[in-house]
Design a protein around this motif. Structure first.
Motif, PDB file in Angstrom:
ATOM      1  N   TYR A  54       0.788 -13.711   7.357  1.00 47.57           N
ATOM      2  CA  TYR A  54       1.348 -14.440   8.496  1.00 47.57           C
ATOM      3  C   TYR A  54       1.989 -15.747   8.040  1.00 47.57           C
ATOM      4  CZ  TYR A  54       1.765 -16.874  12.923  1.00 47.57           C
ATOM      5  OH  TYR A  54       2.254 -17.565  13.999  1.00 47.57           O
ATOM      6  N   GLU A  57       5.132 -14.850   6.167  1.00 46.55           N
ATOM      7  CA  GLU A  57       5.958 -13.887   6.883  1.00 46.55           C
ATOM      8  C   GLU A  57       6.304 -12.671   6.027  1.00 46.55           C
ATOM      9  OE1 GLU A  57       8.612 -15.871   9.987  1.00 46.55           O
ATOM     10  OE2 GLU A  57       8.710 -17.214   8.247  1.00 46.55           O
ATOM     11  N   VAL A  58       5.242 -12.090   5.466  1.00 46.26           N
ATOM     12  CA  VAL A  58       5.371 -10.925   4.601  1.00 46.26           C
ATOM     13  C   VAL A  58       4.390  -9.869   5.085  1.00 46.26           C
ATOM     14  CG1 VAL A  58       4.971 -10.088   2.254  1.00 46.26           C
ATOM     15  CG2 VAL A  58       6.017 -12.309   2.607  1.00 46.26           C
ATOM     16  N   ALA A  59       4.840  -8.643   5.205  1.00 42.60           N
ATOM     17  CA  ALA A  59       3.951  -7.552   5.571  1.00 42.60           C
ATOM     18  C   ALA A  59       3.262  -7.034   4.318  1.00 42.60           C
ATOM     19  CB  ALA A  59       4.732  -6.443   6.250  1.00 42.60           C
ATOM     20  N   TYR A 117      -0.625 -11.867  13.112  1.00 46.07           N
ATOM     21  CA  TYR A 117      -0.174 -10.958  12.060  1.00 46.07           C
ATOM     22  C   TYR A 117      -0.344  -9.504  12.487  1.00 46.07           C
ATOM     23  CZ  TYR A 117       0.198  -9.014   7.322  1.00 46.07           C
ATOM     24  OH  TYR A 117       0.567  -8.310   6.205  1.00 46.07           O
ATOM     25  N   SER A 121       3.644  -9.700  15.237  1.00 45.11           N
ATOM     26  CA  SER A 121       4.622  -9.903  14.159  1.00 45.11           C
ATOM     27  C   SER A 121       5.386  -8.623  13.869  1.00 45.11           C
ATOM     28  CB  SER A 121       3.905 -10.399  12.899  1.00 45.11           C
ATOM     29  OG  SER A 121       3.291 -11.633  13.123  1.00 45.11           O
ATOM     30  N   HIS A 123       8.467  -8.051  13.766  1.00 45.47           N
ATOM     31  CA  HIS A 123       9.617  -8.215  12.882  1.00 45.47           C
ATOM     32  C   HIS A 123       9.241  -8.030  11.413  1.00 45.47           C
ATOM     33  CE1 HIS A 123       7.779 -12.230  12.945  1.00 45.47           C
ATOM     34  NE2 HIS A 123       8.390 -12.439  11.790  1.00 45.47           N
ATOM     35  N   MET A 124       8.025  -8.405  11.027  1.00 49.72           N
ATOM     36  CA  MET A 124       7.595  -8.215   9.647  1.00 49.72           C
ATOM     37  C   MET A 124       7.338  -6.742   9.352  1.00 49.72           C
ATOM     38  SD  MET A 124       5.068 -11.291   8.606  1.00 49.72           S
ATOM     39  CE  MET A 124       4.235 -11.585  10.143  1.00 49.72           C
ATOM     40  N   TRP A 125       6.718  -6.037  10.289  1.00 50.94           N
ATOM     41  CA  TRP A 125       6.382  -4.644  10.067  1.00 50.94           C
ATOM     42  C   TRP A 125       7.624  -3.774  10.052  1.00 50.94           C
ATOM     43  CZ3 TRP A 125       1.944  -4.720   8.000  1.00 50.94           C
ATOM     44  CH2 TRP A 125       0.961  -5.604   8.427  1.00 50.94           C
ATOM     45  N   LYS A 127      10.684  -4.793   9.270  1.00 48.53           N
ATOM     46  CA  LYS A 127      11.463  -5.120   8.075  1.00 48.53           C
ATOM     47  C   LYS A 127      10.898  -4.441   6.835  1.00 48.53           C
ATOM     48  CE  LYS A 127      11.133  -9.322   6.514  1.00 48.53           C
ATOM     49  NZ  LYS A 127      11.240 -10.769   6.326  1.00 48.53           N
ATOM     50  N   ASN A 128       9.589  -4.214   6.791  1.00 45.48           N
ATOM     51  CA  ASN A 128       8.951  -3.662   5.599  1.00 45.48           C
ATOM     52  C   ASN A 128       8.868  -2.143   5.598  1.00 45.48           C
ATOM     53  OD1 ASN A 128       8.288  -5.229   3.412  1.00 45.48           O
ATOM     54  ND2 ASN A 128       6.104  -4.883   3.653  1.00 45.48           N
TER      55      ASN A 128
END
Length: 129
Positions: A54, A57-59, A117, A121, A123-125, A127-128
């Motif tokens: 979180y 900002e990385v999954a 998280y 979130s 957008h992180m999931w 994007k990954n």
């Protein structure tokens, strides 16, 4: 603005990482090592995943893992809160009440990034994947 907001979560994640490393290094030098010491280190280490993810900002891993970590910590938090409330009620003192309030606030601050998280979130999931 958003990066300043995330800076405090990074500091919290780094603080807990330092706490984890200190506990990890100190474990071999402990005189009374139990299985619960290892369980504690595993739980703290797993709890660092959503905090770090979180804050930066990385999954890490997948969303199901983040939800499982949050749910485990939430259940433990509820159990510890219930235990502490019964202790405060059975042996009431202002000192124990103040300690309880600060401990509860600290736990809520620690649970916030894990909740965000796991559940807020997307957008992180996305994007990954």
């Amino acid at each position: 603005m958003f990066s300043q907001f995330m800076r405090k979560w990074k500091l919290l994640a780094y603080f807990f990482t330092a706490f984890f490393i200190i506990n990890l290094v100190a474990l071999p030098f402990s005189t009374n090592i139990t299985i619960w010491d290892f369980v504690n280190l595993i739980v703290i280490g797993l709890s660092l995943i959503p905090m770090y993810g979180y804050a930066n900002e990385v999954a890490i891993g997948n969303k199901l893992t983040a939800i499982a970590i949050f749910m485990y910590n939430a259940i433990c938090t509820i159990a510890a809160t219930w235990l502490f409330i019964t202790i405060v009620i059975s042996a009431f003192s202002i000192t124990s009440l103040v300690i309880y309030i600060f401990a509860e606030l600290f736990v809520l601050v620690c649970m916030y990034p894990q909740f965000k998280y796991a559940f807020k979130s997307e957008h992180m999931w996305v994007k990954n994947t």
